[in-house]
Write a protein that holds these residues in place. Structure first.
Motif, PDB file in Angstrom:
ATOM      1  N   PHE A   1      -0.803   4.886  13.682  1.00  0.00           N
ATOM      2  CA  PHE A   1      -1.645   3.963  14.440  1.00  0.00           C
ATOM      3  C   PHE A   1      -0.987   3.663  15.771  1.00  0.00           C
ATOM      4  CE2 PHE A   1      -2.590  -0.417  15.859  1.00  0.00           C
ATOM      5  CZ  PHE A   1      -3.906  -0.202  16.217  1.00  0.00           C
ATOM      6  N   ASP A   2      -1.775   3.791  16.822  1.00  0.00           N
ATOM      7  CA  ASP A   2      -1.350   3.385  18.163  1.00  0.00           C
ATOM      8  C   ASP A   2      -2.620   2.944  18.883  1.00  0.00           C
ATOM      9  OD1 ASP A   2      -0.556   3.407  20.981  1.00  0.00           O
ATOM     10  OD2 ASP A   2       1.221   4.503  20.337  1.00  0.00           O
ATOM     11  N   PRO A   3      -2.634   1.741  19.487  1.00  0.00           N
ATOM     12  CA  PRO A   3      -3.840   1.310  20.203  1.00  0.00           C
ATOM     13  C   PRO A   3      -4.193   2.249  21.353  1.00  0.00           C
ATOM     14  CG  PRO A   3      -2.020  -0.227  20.589  1.00  0.00           C
ATOM     15  CD  PRO A   3      -1.562   0.731  19.531  1.00  0.00           C
TER      16      PRO A   3
ATOM     17  N   PRO B   1      -5.619   8.181  22.491  1.00  0.00           N
ATOM     18  CA  PRO B   1      -5.240   9.569  22.810  1.00  0.00           C
ATOM     19  C   PRO B   1      -3.805   9.900  22.399  1.00  0.00           C
ATOM     20  CG  PRO B   1      -6.421   8.584  24.644  1.00  0.00           C
ATOM     21  CD  PRO B   1      -6.161   7.478  23.666  1.00  0.00           C
ATOM     22  N   ARG B   2      -2.935   8.926  22.502  1.00  0.00           N
ATOM     23  CA  ARG B   2      -1.546   9.142  22.072  1.00  0.00           C
ATOM     24  C   ARG B   2      -1.476   9.368  20.571  1.00  0.00           C
ATOM     25  NH1 ARG B   2       3.572   5.912  24.584  1.00  0.00           N
ATOM     26  NH2 ARG B   2       3.954   7.545  26.075  1.00  0.00           N
ATOM     27  N   ALA B   3      -2.202   8.515  19.834  1.00  0.00           N
ATOM     28  CA  ALA B   3      -2.215   8.666  18.369  1.00  0.00           C
ATOM     29  C   ALA B   3      -2.797  10.031  18.000  1.00  0.00           C
ATOM     30  CB  ALA B   3      -3.030   7.541  17.742  1.00  0.00           C
TER      31      ALA B   3
ATOM     32  N   THR C   1       6.038   1.874  31.203  1.00  0.00           N
ATOM     33  CA  THR C   1       5.842   0.695  32.044  1.00  0.00           C
ATOM     34  C   THR C   1       6.208  -0.598  31.310  1.00  0.00           C
ATOM     35  OG1 THR C   1       3.550   0.813  31.370  1.00  0.00           O
ATOM     36  CG2 THR C   1       4.080   1.698  33.543  1.00  0.00           C
ATOM     37  N   TRP C   2       6.121  -0.589  29.967  1.00  0.00           N
ATOM     38  CA  TRP C   2       6.420  -1.824  29.224  1.00  0.00           C
ATOM     39  C   TRP C   2       7.859  -2.276  29.437  1.00  0.00           C
ATOM     40  CZ3 TRP C   2      10.279  -1.841  25.594  1.00  0.00           C
ATOM     41  CH2 TRP C   2      10.651  -0.619  25.028  1.00  0.00           C
ATOM     42  N   ARG C   3       8.752  -1.363  29.792  1.00  0.00           N
ATOM     43  CA  ARG C   3      10.151  -1.754  29.998  1.00  0.00           C
ATOM     44  C   ARG C   3      10.329  -2.573  31.280  1.00  0.00           C
ATOM     45  NH1 ARG C   3      10.991   3.266  27.104  1.00  0.00           N
ATOM     46  NH2 ARG C   3      12.522   3.054  25.443  1.00  0.00           N
TER      47      ARG C   3
ATOM     48  N   LEU D   1      19.771  -5.570  26.585  1.00  0.00           N
ATOM     49  CA  LEU D   1      19.072  -5.633  25.296  1.00  0.00           C
ATOM     50  C   LEU D   1      18.453  -4.280  24.947  1.00  0.00           C
ATOM     51  CD1 LEU D   1      17.982  -7.431  22.945  1.00  0.00           C
ATOM     52  CD2 LEU D   1      15.922  -7.769  24.324  1.00  0.00           C
ATOM     53  N   GLU D   2      17.834  -3.667  25.930  1.00  0.00           N
ATOM     54  CA  GLU D   2      17.050  -2.459  25.663  1.00  0.00           C
ATOM     55  C   GLU D   2      17.932  -1.233  25.421  1.00  0.00           C
ATOM     56  OE1 GLU D   2      14.294  -1.439  24.773  1.00  0.00           O
ATOM     57  OE2 GLU D   2      14.492   0.658  25.343  1.00  0.00           O
ATOM     58  N   HIS D   3      19.015  -1.106  26.149  1.00  0.00           N
ATOM     59  CA  HIS D   3      19.841   0.103  26.009  1.00  0.00           C
ATOM     60  C   HIS D   3      21.221  -0.188  25.448  1.00  0.00           C
ATOM     61  CE1 HIS D   3      21.319   4.152  27.610  1.00  0.00           C
ATOM     62  NE2 HIS D   3      20.348   4.401  26.774  1.00  0.00           N
TER      63      HIS D   3
HETATM   64  N1  LIG Z   1      17.132   4.209  18.993  1.00  0.00           N
HETATM   65  C1  LIG Z   1      17.033   4.604  20.254  1.00  0.00           C
HETATM   66  O1  LIG Z   1      17.964   5.163  20.808  1.00  0.00           O
HETATM   67  C2  LIG Z   1      15.758   4.326  21.006  1.00  0.00           C
HETATM   68  C3  LIG Z   1      15.391   5.172  22.049  1.00  0.00           C
HETATM   69  C4  LIG Z   1      14.192   4.918  22.716  1.00  0.00           C
HETATM   70  C5  LIG Z   1      13.410   3.821  22.365  1.00  0.00           C
HETATM   71  N2  LIG Z   1      13.811   2.981  21.376  1.00  0.00           N
HETATM   72  C6  LIG Z   1      12.983   1.812  21.003  1.00  0.00           C
HETATM   73  O2  LIG Z   1      11.784   2.276  20.401  1.00  0.00           O
HETATM   74  C7  LIG Z   1      10.689   1.445  20.744  1.00  0.00           C
HETATM   75  C8  LIG Z   1       9.586   2.293  21.394  1.00  0.00           C
HETATM   76  O3  LIG Z   1      10.103   2.943  22.535  1.00  0.00           O
HETATM   77  P1  LIG Z   1       9.443   4.301  23.101  1.00  0.00           P
HETATM   78  O4  LIG Z   1      10.418   4.856  24.071  1.00  0.00           O
HETATM   79  O5  LIG Z   1       8.956   5.156  22.010  1.00  0.00           O
HETATM   80  O6  LIG Z   1       8.204   3.685  23.916  1.00  0.00           O
HETATM   81  P2  LIG Z   1       6.832   4.405  24.266  1.00  0.00           P
HETATM   82  O7  LIG Z   1       6.225   3.648  25.391  1.00  0.00           O
HETATM   83  O8  LIG Z   1       7.042   5.882  24.439  1.00  0.00           O
HETATM   84  O9  LIG Z   1       5.935   4.203  22.954  1.00  0.00           O
HETATM   85  C9  LIG Z   1       5.583   2.924  22.461  1.00  0.00           C
HETATM   86  C10 LIG Z   1       4.187   3.037  21.854  1.00  0.00           C
HETATM   87  O10 LIG Z   1       3.897   1.858  21.095  1.00  0.00           O
HETATM   88  C11 LIG Z   1       2.495   1.678  21.153  1.00  0.00           C
HETATM   89  N3  LIG Z   1       2.120   0.345  20.652  1.00  0.00           N
HETATM   90  C12 LIG Z   1       2.189  -0.841  21.311  1.00  0.00           C
HETATM   91  N4  LIG Z   1       1.790  -1.834  20.494  1.00  0.00           N
HETATM   92  C13 LIG Z   1       1.469  -1.271  19.291  1.00  0.00           C
HETATM   93  C14 LIG Z   1       1.017  -1.792  18.054  1.00  0.00           C
HETATM   94  N5  LIG Z   1       0.808  -3.103  17.860  1.00  0.00           N
HETATM   95  N6  LIG Z   1       0.809  -0.923  17.026  1.00  0.00           N
HETATM   96  C15 LIG Z   1       1.019   0.401  17.194  1.00  0.00           C
HETATM   97  N7  LIG Z   1       1.465   0.956  18.354  1.00  0.00           N
HETATM   98  C16 LIG Z   1       1.683   0.119  19.399  1.00  0.00           C
HETATM   99  C17 LIG Z   1       2.157   1.925  22.621  1.00  0.00           C
HETATM  100  O11 LIG Z   1       0.794   2.156  22.845  1.00  0.00           O
HETATM  101  C18 LIG Z   1       3.031   3.163  22.898  1.00  0.00           C
HETATM  102  O12 LIG Z   1       2.336   4.374  22.698  1.00  0.00           O
HETATM  103  C19 LIG Z   1      11.252   0.349  21.649  1.00  0.00           C
HETATM  104  O13 LIG Z   1      11.562  -0.790  20.894  1.00  0.00           O
HETATM  105  C20 LIG Z   1      12.528   0.979  22.183  1.00  0.00           C
HETATM  106  O14 LIG Z   1      13.503   0.027  22.540  1.00  0.00           O
HETATM  107  C21 LIG Z   1      14.956   3.236  20.673  1.00  0.00           C
END
Ligand SMILES: NC(=O)c1ccc[n+]([C@@H]2O[C@H](COP(=O)([O-])OP(=O)(O)OC[C@H]3O[C@@H](n4cnc5c(N)ncnc54)[C@H](O)[C@@H]3O)[C@@H](O)[C@H]2O)c1
Length: 336
Positions: free
Chosen positions: A34-36, A39-41, A163-165, A177-179
């Protein structure tokens, strides 16, 4: 038993885990996604064979385990849903956008007893295992200081293009926090408890709430002192790089890389150097180099504790939170 794995979020890291599950050789069926962003899903489903679900609940209902791979602000609600349904959870790091959220999540999974793992994948990196072993070796003497540098291009551009970052509501904060939650976790995993921090942050890209560089000075219970420098720049040929230098009274060691970088060290003897591939062959630890996704699936199948768990990840949130509090107070020393 074939484990039915569902995906919540179909972005970059979900794709990575899906590939890694296939590489693990474990018997899994990618059940639902599931992804909102439909097209990605659909693109994810096309590659993996998963069915596209209409909701997170539908994914959870049809899975033995779910990967929570959405932007960070969504993690808590999805973990809650999966825990309530007694479905195993692999939650990406950071757990949540705040310390309070991370705490609630850990409490929820602990209360439900579901198998849970967090995406702190560098805990299985062979080169960090070698660095830890060098530090633990009595021949290295007393550890004095660690210089940890982590750099990456600001990931709202280039191959990440997320863009969410750049949105503090969805990301919680910036580079630390993120990295660098990985780095903080590794520092305590390798060297024990941090007891105080003094830090400063900068916002050179001018994005509200998203610091793009942080410099932290950490003091450890052991007396060790470490600095962590974490930066998001605009060098698009540097997607993610780590360099760590360690001094003990009779040790110098240096790592360039993450999972498979080069490690050099000396102890009053000629410098030894190993490539990442050599380290992976030589380092002795059952977790070093283990596929994190394969390990998760085995835990789900055996109903045994997974590693690292969400509770294991909580300390890094405590340290990161204290680091932000220090930066907000102009670099004041915070003890915790
Ligand atoms: N472990 C690691 O080294 C590592 C690396 C990259 C990202 N991350 C983490 O993974 C998470 C995702 O990062 P990403 O790079 O894949 O981002 P991304 O933008 O590529 O993908 C995130 C997806 O989540 C979807 N989404 C948003 N709300 C949703 C919901 N309620 N239900 C289902 N899907 C939803 C978005 O539409 C998007 O497609 C983040 O928390 C990030 O910090 C961890």
């Amino acid at each position: 038993m074939t484990v039915r794995v569902g995906f919540l979020g179909a972005g970059a890291i979900a794709t990575y885990h899906s590939k890694s599950l296939r590489a693990s050789g474990e018997k899994v069926e990618r059940s639902l996604v599931f992804d909102p962003d439909r097209p990605r899903a659909e693109a994810f489903a096309e590659i993996t064979g998963a069915a596209v679900a209409e909701s997170a609940e539908q994914v959870i209902d049809g899975s033995d385990a779910v990967y929570v791979c959405t932007w960070t602000s969504e993690h808590e609600a999805l973990v809650q849903l999966a825990a309530d349904a007694r479905v195993a959870i692999f939650c990406e790091k950071p757990l949540g956008t705040s310390l309070a959220s991370a705490k609630r999540m850990v409490e929820r999974v602990e209360a439900s007893g579901v198998v849970n793992q967090v995406g702190l994948v560098l805990r299985r990196s062979p080169v960090f295992h070698l660095l830890k072993q060098l530090g633990d070796d009595p021949a290295s003497g007393e550890l004095i200081t660690v210089i940890f540098r982590d750099d990456q291009f600001l990931p709202i551009q280039g191959r990440y293009a997320s863009t969410w970052r750049a949105d503090v509501e969805r990301a919680g904060a910036g580079v630390l926090l993120e990295h660098s939650i990985h780095d903080v976790d590794l520092l305590e995993w390798m060297y024990g408890a941090i007891i105080s921090v003094s830090a400063t942050t900068r916002f050179l890209h001018g994005i509200e709430g998203i610091e793009d560089s942080a410099v932290a000075h950490y003091s450890f219970e052991s007396g060790l002192q470490a600095t962590l420098t974490s930066v998001w720049h605009d060098l698009l040929d540097r997607p993610s790089n780590r360099q760590v230098e360690v001094f003990g009274s009779t040790l110098w060691a240096q790592l360039n890389g993450e999972w498979s970088g080069e490690v050099s060290w000396s102890r009053n003897a000629p410098v030894e150097t190993r490539s990442g591939a050599e380290v992976a062959r030589e380092v002795r630890d059952s977790r070093a180099g283990e596929n994190p996704d394969g390990a998760f699936i085995r835990s789900v199948r055996d109903d045994s504790p997974a590693y690292p768990s969400m509770a294991d990840a909580f300390r890094a949130h405590v340290v990161v939170d204290a680091t932000y509090r220090s930066a907000a107070a102009g670099g004041a020393r915070i003890e915790f």
